[in-house]
Write an enzyme that holds these catalytic residues in place. Structure first.
Site, PDB file in Angstrom:
ATOM      1  CE  LYS A 122       9.427  -8.378   6.866  1.00 24.45           C
ATOM      2  NZ  LYS A 122       7.534  -9.089   6.598  1.00 24.45           N
ATOM      3  NE  ARG A 143       2.327  -0.098   4.779  1.00 21.18           N
ATOM      4  CZ  ARG A 143       1.412  -0.977   4.415  1.00 21.18           C
ATOM      5  NH1 ARG A 143       0.211  -0.149   4.960  1.00 21.18           N
ATOM      6  NH2 ARG A 143       1.255  -2.181   4.943  1.00 21.18           N
TER       7      ARG A 143
END
Length: 466
Positions: free
Chosen positions: A243, A317
């Site tokens: 990120k 996820r």
């Protein structure tokens, strides 16, 4: 490690006594009509108090000492239902009670309790906080339970990752379980591979603290089976698809799903609801090292599905996929998962309105009704079947990061759905777990989202015995 448990935090509430001072919560029209204490009314007019929403005016007695406080509700009382939370930050130290208010006293007390929250683990605690008497006709146990649960979620999210890694999250998990005599089991490190949780292991294997799956059991076997699953990514660098600094700054909150399901579990256990409760938290840190999983890797899963990694920053996820598969093996009557899963949910609905996804129409209606009645904003989004093609991969069963950038929250929910048994009543919440600005009932920082509405649904379906 700083304390963060709400179980032993001092209460913002006081017992009723003759020493508590009155709060007159009034609108501008109340002042015009004069429907409250005459001395306070005269002082309001003398001071030019306009009853602006959230404004306060202290009222003296004839000796110059405090006699009470006027609290504004706006033009016609059309204010935020939780405006009373501001009282916790503007009233002087002492014990207070709501003398008059068009907002129900129970709502004012709940707002006050949530608004009294302060995260002070790393600084000297304030000693000048006011306390409020819960009205006699309100459910004091329900209010204090809710305030404590909201505080627990906020504390867990607010605690920085150097003090809230997988080890500390497990300690908090065990502490909550111990308080309510719940059973805990943990599968950690290499045992995740032999135990059949390869995606949880892959996401967390690069960190110094071992990845793990936390499991809590509480309640009566044979009762309705309720399972809660919370994403416990204690810090998310994004992995090798790192990120940018601006996106990584707040990633201590990426375990907000775990924080919220623990807070919901606290409410359920504290209320003694007649359910067989199971709580699952995959606790990991998505770090960068030589052992980090890579873009292009294909992971196996507990479900047997293979997943191509097209972005290591779509890791939540993955850990949820293994946990949801495991949850369904116990055939729960209701399966709830909560996760800080996608930025797309924030783009669609902003930080204050988490989307939820379910194919259970009855459950969806109950959640929507509870969201409105508890002032706990939630919004249903569709599990849009045509988008299922977007989560398919050319070389594996699924991709963890569909290309194109469209409908990211929906495709993430559709990815999770592949790991849930079709016969299971399941609902997924894509929460933010953070308040980006101060609200009357919530300071900026970690936030509980959806748990008050969910508790309302669960407690109405399964009311406490006796």
């Amino acid at each position: 490690m700083p304390p963060f448990s709400q179980i032993d935090r001092s209460s913002p509430f006081a017992e009723m006594s003759g020493d508590s001072l009155p709060v007159w919560a009034v609108s501008r029209s109340d002042i015009e009509r004069g429907h409250f204490d005459k001395t306070a009314l005269a002082w309001a007019k003398t001071a030019g108090f306009q009853a602006g929403e959230g404004n306060m005016l202290l009222v003296p007695n004839r000796h110059g000492k405090l006699a009470g406080a006027l609290f504004g509700l706006g033009e016609d009382g059309q204010c935020h239902p939780f405006v009373g939370g501001k009282l916790a930050r503007v009233l002087p130290k002492g014990d207070w009670h709501i003398e008059t208010s068009p907002i129900p006293g129970a709502v004012m007390a709940l707002a006050f309790g949530m608004g009294a929250y302060r995260f002070e683990s790393y600084r000297k605690p304030a000693t000048d906080s006011p306390r409020l008497v819960i009205p006699a006709d309100a459910d004091a146990a329900a209010i204090t339970r809710t305030v404590a649960a909201v505080g627990l979620a906020r504390d867990l999210v607010n605690t920085p990752a150097n003090d809230m890694g997988p080890d500390a999250l497990e300690a908090a998990f065990r502490g909550l379980a111990g308080h309510y005599s719940a059973e805990v089991s943990v599968i950690a490190g290499e045992e995740l591979l032999s135990g059949g949780f390869p995606m949880i292991h892959a996401v967390g294997r690069a960190a110094d603290q071992a990845p793990r799956l936390l499991e809590m059991r509480w309640g009566k076997p044979g009762a309705f089976r309720l399972t809660l699953v919370g994403k416990g990514v204690c810090f998310d660098t994004g992995g090798l698809d790192i990120k940018p600094a601006s996106s990584m700054l707040n990633m201590k909150k990426d375990m907000g799903g775990a924080a919220n399901v623990l807070a919901l579990a606290m409410m359920i256990m504290d209320a003694g609801l007649p359910v067989d409760l199971r709580v699952l938290v995959p606790a990991v840190e998505n770090s960068i090292s030589a052992s980090a999983f890579r873009p292009g890797d294909v992971l196996s899963s507990r479900k047997g599905l293979t997943v191509q990694i097209d972005n290591t920053d779509a890791e939540g996820r993955l850990v949820l996929g293994d946990a949801l598969t495991y949850a369904c093996e116990d055939n729960p009557g209701l399966l709830i998962d909560m996760a800080t899963l996608t930025g797309a949910a924030r783009v669609a609905l902003g930080p204050d309105l988490p989307p939820f996804y379910t194919d259970d129409e009855t459950l969806a209606g109950e959640i929507a009704t509870a969201s409105e009645s508890t002032v706990d904003p939630l919004w249903r989004m569709p599990l849009y079947k045509p988008y299922e093609a977007d989560v398919k991969s050319r070389i594996a069963d699924l991709t963890n990061a569909p290309s194109g950038g469209f409908a990211g929250s929906i495709t993430a929910a559709l990815f999770l759905k592949r790991f849930v048994s079709p016969e299971t009543s399941w609902v997924h919440f894509d929460i933010f777990a953070w308040s980006p600005k101060d609200k009357p009932h919530a300071p900026m920082g970690g936030e509980a989202q959806g748990i008050r509405a969910l508790f309302d649904v669960i407690s109405k379906r399964h009311p406490a015995l006796g």
